[in-house]
Design a protein around this motif. Structure first.
Motif, PDB file in Angstrom:
ATOM      1  N   THR A 167       0.648  -1.116  -0.053  1.00  7.42           N
ATOM      2  CA  THR A 167       0.258   0.107  -0.095  1.00  7.42           C
ATOM      3  C   THR A 167       0.741   1.331   0.035  1.00  7.42           C
ATOM      4  O   THR A 167       1.962   1.394   0.623  1.00  7.42           O
ATOM      5  CB  THR A 167      -1.024   0.168   1.127  1.00  7.42           C
ATOM      6  OG1 THR A 167      -1.840  -1.022   1.080  1.00  7.42           O
ATOM      7  CG2 THR A 167      -1.792   1.356   1.190  1.00  7.42           C
ATOM      8  N   SER A 197      -4.736   9.844   0.149  1.00  5.94           N
ATOM      9  CA  SER A 197      -5.634   8.467  -0.157  1.00  5.94           C
ATOM     10  C   SER A 197      -4.605   7.464  -0.481  1.00  5.94           C
ATOM     11  O   SER A 197      -3.403   7.612  -0.216  1.00  5.94           O
ATOM     12  CB  SER A 197      -6.184   8.881  -1.688  1.00  5.94           C
ATOM     13  OG  SER A 197      -5.246   9.254  -2.721  1.00  5.94           O
ATOM     14  N   ARG A 249     -11.539  -4.802   5.947  1.00  6.52           N
ATOM     15  CA  ARG A 249     -11.293  -3.734   5.030  1.00  6.52           C
ATOM     16  C   ARG A 249     -10.117  -2.982   5.676  1.00  6.52           C
ATOM     17  O   ARG A 249      -9.838  -2.693   6.770  1.00  6.52           O
ATOM     18  CB  ARG A 249     -12.369  -2.844   5.067  1.00  6.52           C
ATOM     19  CG  ARG A 249     -12.158  -1.698   3.741  1.00  6.52           C
ATOM     20  CD  ARG A 249     -11.498  -0.153   4.057  1.00  6.52           C
ATOM     21  NE  ARG A 249     -12.338   0.584   4.969  1.00  6.52           N
ATOM     22  CZ  ARG A 249     -11.954   1.531   5.366  1.00  6.52           C
ATOM     23  NH1 ARG A 249     -10.773   2.073   4.919  1.00  6.52           N
ATOM     24  NH2 ARG A 249     -12.240   2.278   6.287  1.00  6.52           N
ATOM     25  N   LYS A 250      -9.201  -2.719   4.906  1.00  4.50           N
ATOM     26  CA  LYS A 250      -7.794  -2.242   5.322  1.00  4.50           C
ATOM     27  C   LYS A 250      -7.486  -1.318   4.039  1.00  4.50           C
ATOM     28  O   LYS A 250      -7.307  -1.772   2.712  1.00  4.50           O
ATOM     29  CB  LYS A 250      -6.552  -2.904   5.505  1.00  4.50           C
ATOM     30  CG  LYS A 250      -5.195  -1.998   5.930  1.00  4.50           C
ATOM     31  CD  LYS A 250      -4.107  -3.267   5.797  1.00  4.50           C
ATOM     32  CE  LYS A 250      -4.512  -4.310   7.007  1.00  4.50           C
ATOM     33  NZ  LYS A 250      -3.168  -5.213   6.790  1.00  4.50           N
ATOM     34  N   GLY A 251      -7.524   0.274   4.238  1.00  4.05           N
ATOM     35  CA  GLY A 251      -7.441   1.174   3.329  1.00  4.05           C
ATOM     36  C   GLY A 251      -8.616   0.953   1.910  1.00  4.05           C
ATOM     37  O   GLY A 251      -9.661   1.002   2.411  1.00  4.05           O
ATOM     38  N   ASN A 252      -8.133   0.830   1.075  1.00  2.42           N
ATOM     39  CA  ASN A 252      -9.337   0.585  -0.040  1.00  2.42           C
ATOM     40  C   ASN A 252      -9.228  -0.893  -0.705  1.00  2.42           C
ATOM     41  O   ASN A 252      -9.513  -1.293  -1.753  1.00  2.42           O
ATOM     42  CB  ASN A 252      -8.965   1.533  -1.423  1.00  2.42           C
ATOM     43  CG  ASN A 252      -9.131   2.994  -0.833  1.00  2.42           C
ATOM     44  OD1 ASN A 252      -9.703   3.429   0.000  1.00  2.42           O
ATOM     45  ND2 ASN A 252      -8.626   3.816  -1.910  1.00  2.42           N
ATOM     46  N   THR A 288     -10.741  -4.936   0.158  1.00  2.00           N
ATOM     47  CA  THR A 288     -11.696  -5.619   1.015  1.00  2.00           C
ATOM     48  C   THR A 288     -12.021  -7.118   0.245  1.00  2.00           C
ATOM     49  O   THR A 288     -11.136  -7.221  -0.622  1.00  2.00           O
ATOM     50  CB  THR A 288     -13.332  -4.865   1.034  1.00  2.00           C
ATOM     51  OG1 THR A 288     -14.094  -5.639   1.959  1.00  2.00           O
ATOM     52  CG2 THR A 288     -13.818  -4.933  -0.326  1.00  2.00           C
ATOM     53  N   GLY A 335     -13.094   4.405   1.107  1.00  2.00           N
ATOM     54  CA  GLY A 335     -12.980   3.867   2.245  1.00  2.00           C
ATOM     55  C   GLY A 335     -14.554   3.746   3.027  1.00  2.00           C
ATOM     56  O   GLY A 335     -14.711   2.617   3.488  1.00  2.00           O
ATOM     57  N   GLU A 336     -15.211   4.698   2.888  1.00  2.00           N
ATOM     58  CA  GLU A 336     -16.529   5.024   3.345  1.00  2.00           C
ATOM     59  C   GLU A 336     -17.475   3.969   2.773  1.00  2.00           C
ATOM     60  O   GLU A 336     -18.220   3.338   3.226  1.00  2.00           O
ATOM     61  CB  GLU A 336     -17.077   6.474   3.092  1.00  2.00           C
ATOM     62  CG  GLU A 336     -18.085   6.646   3.765  1.00  2.00           C
ATOM     63  CD  GLU A 336     -18.879   8.118   3.693  1.00  2.00           C
ATOM     64  OE1 GLU A 336     -20.114   8.440   3.912  1.00  2.00           O
ATOM     65  OE2 GLU A 336     -17.820   8.845   3.381  1.00  2.00           O
ATOM     66  N   ASP A 390     -16.987   0.478   3.798  1.00  2.43           N
ATOM     67  CA  ASP A 390     -17.289   0.117   5.223  1.00  2.43           C
ATOM     68  C   ASP A 390     -18.788  -0.034   5.062  1.00  2.43           C
ATOM     69  O   ASP A 390     -19.501  -0.941   5.823  1.00  2.43           O
ATOM     70  CB  ASP A 390     -17.029   1.335   5.938  1.00  2.43           C
ATOM     71  CG  ASP A 390     -15.508   1.474   6.363  1.00  2.43           C
ATOM     72  OD1 ASP A 390     -15.002   0.361   6.445  1.00  2.43           O
ATOM     73  OD2 ASP A 390     -15.187   2.409   6.942  1.00  2.43           O
TER      74      ASP A 390
END
Length: 415
Positions: free
Chosen positions: A131, A137, A287-290, A292, A339-340, A343
């Motif tokens: 990452t 971002s 989820r981690k960063g972008n 999943t 990320g939102e 989530d």
């Protein structure tokens, strides 16, 4: 010098979820598949109403409903007593309430045919994931075994039970259920003459059965209690077939033995069934960063409720819906808000998949049972007569519709 590619979305794994995630969203994605073609392990798959709702949202259900007919009922025979119970699949949902049994490869092909050309890259083995943070971002860097480097705004792991992406997220490895499954496909060129009912046979420590896919092909399975380190013998199908016929010659009905005897050995597999502990899904980092996960990469489960592929299709639609709504809202893919979006997807999926993973494991435990009277009572009375009808009702779940997104980021919900 290494080849460097930049992509909006990278999907690892061309399984059910991987092929379905970004259907109809109008954004470019790259699908990386380590195999040299679409994987068809498992021969057939059960698709309940929740899966057909998802396929309808993806715009591909009509390709399969024209080929495969609904299964309206099943019969469960106790091999010890000879008693048979009828199970009705009717009434589980107002949309095609019965399940349909589908060739897995046909499902994958139907999904793959909807993707733009050159979307799927086969023989693409992931060596590492990194990452990079860039101006608030994330950019995720995928290193392939051939030296290729791919940078992506969104990285989605759809790479199955032993997912590289799930490990990178820190999710626990799947564990063996203490049961193993043998699966196969039998072809009768002149036709088998059977109806489309599901036939199952249970006894202490075993559950087996078959169902016709069409006029010539029959999908069959055999599950049994196994040691904690069950053996994967898929490389030796002749031995698997031989042992089944010898060990169960006095137990299984002649017709079922004949189905096993005529199996297409290229489809015959045997492996331990595995699952992820439900609490690891409920409380694990999805989820981690972008990044999943979807499908078996998120929620590997035993096959006892026939929901593995169904949930993968649900995942694809739910994730696609969240991404699509974000595209419409921001008129494009905005890295800072991904990320939102992820989530929101995880919040919607976490509880449902957790409970179905647990329910599937307990379903298999109850159905295989044991020789003690209370285990037989639990299976024949409590499970099949009381609990099964309620469990089947969960397959009426509606994962929603996909927004139609144009390349300008505008919605078109007319289709």
């Amino acid at each position: 010098m290494a080849t460097i590619l930049e992509e909006e979305v990278v999907i690892i794994g061309a399984g059910i979820a991987g092929l379905a995630v970004l259907e109809r969203l109008g954004i470019r994605a790259l699908v990386l598949e380590r195999a040299d073609g679409l994987r068809a392990t498992g021969a057939a798959i059960t698709l309940f109403p929740n899966a057909w709702r998802a396929l309808d949202a993806l715009g591909v259900s009509h390709k399969l409903t024209s080929i495969y007919v609904p299964t309206k009922r099943g019969f469960v025979t106790n091999l010890g007593t000879g008693a048979t119970q009828e199970i009705s699949f009717a009434g589980t949902s107002e949309i095609g309430s019965e399940p349909r049994y589908v060739h897995r490869i046909k499902l994958l092909q139907a999904l793959a045919d909807e993707l733009p050309m050159d979307t799927i890259h086969f023989s693409a083995k992931v060596a590492a994931i990194e990452t990079e943070s860039l101006e608030g971002s994330f950019v995720h860097v995928v290193h392939l075994g051939d030296g290729t480097i791919i940078k992506a705004k969104i990285l989605i792991g759809c790479d199955g039970v032993h997912s590289t992406v799930a490990r990178w997220l820190g999710l626990s490895a799947p564990v063996e259920s203490g049961r193993s499954a043998i699966r196969g496909l039998t072809v009768f060129p002149e036709g088998h003459g059977l109806n489309r009912d599901v036939r199952q046979f249970v006894d202490a420590g075993i559950r087996a059965g078959y169902v016709a896919l069409n006029e010539k092909e029959i999908y069959w399975f055999h599950t049994y209690n196994s040691s904690p380190k069950g053996e994967n013998r898929s490389a030796n199908p002749e031995l698997i077939q031989k042992e089944l016929l010898e060990n169960y010659a006095e137990i299984f009905p002649p017709l079922f033995l004949d189905i096993i005897r005529h199996c297409d050995l290229s489809t015959l597999t045997e492996a331990p069934t595995v699952f992820r502990y439900p609490w690891d899904i409920m409380f694990g980092n999805l989820r981690k960063g972008n990044v999943t996960v979807t499908g078996d990469a998120m929620h590997p489960m035993t096959p006892d409720l026939g929901q593995g592929g169904c949930l993968a299709l649900e995942d694809a639609v739910v994730l696609g819906r969240h991404i699509g709504n974000s595209l419409i809202k921001h008129k494009g893919l905005v890295s800072g808000g991904i990320g939102e979006v992820l989530d929101g997807y995880i919040k919607e999926r976490r509880w449902r998949v957790t409970w179905l993973v647990a329910g599937s494991y307990l379903s298999g435990w109850a159905q295989i049972g044991g020789s003690k009277w209370w285990k037989k009572f639990l299976r024949d009375v409590i499970f099949y007569k009381l609990l099964f009808p309620k469990l089947v009702n969960v397959v009426g779940y509606d994962c929603g519709k996909l927004p139609r997104v144009t390349f300008a980021g505008e919605s078109d919900n007319s289709k």
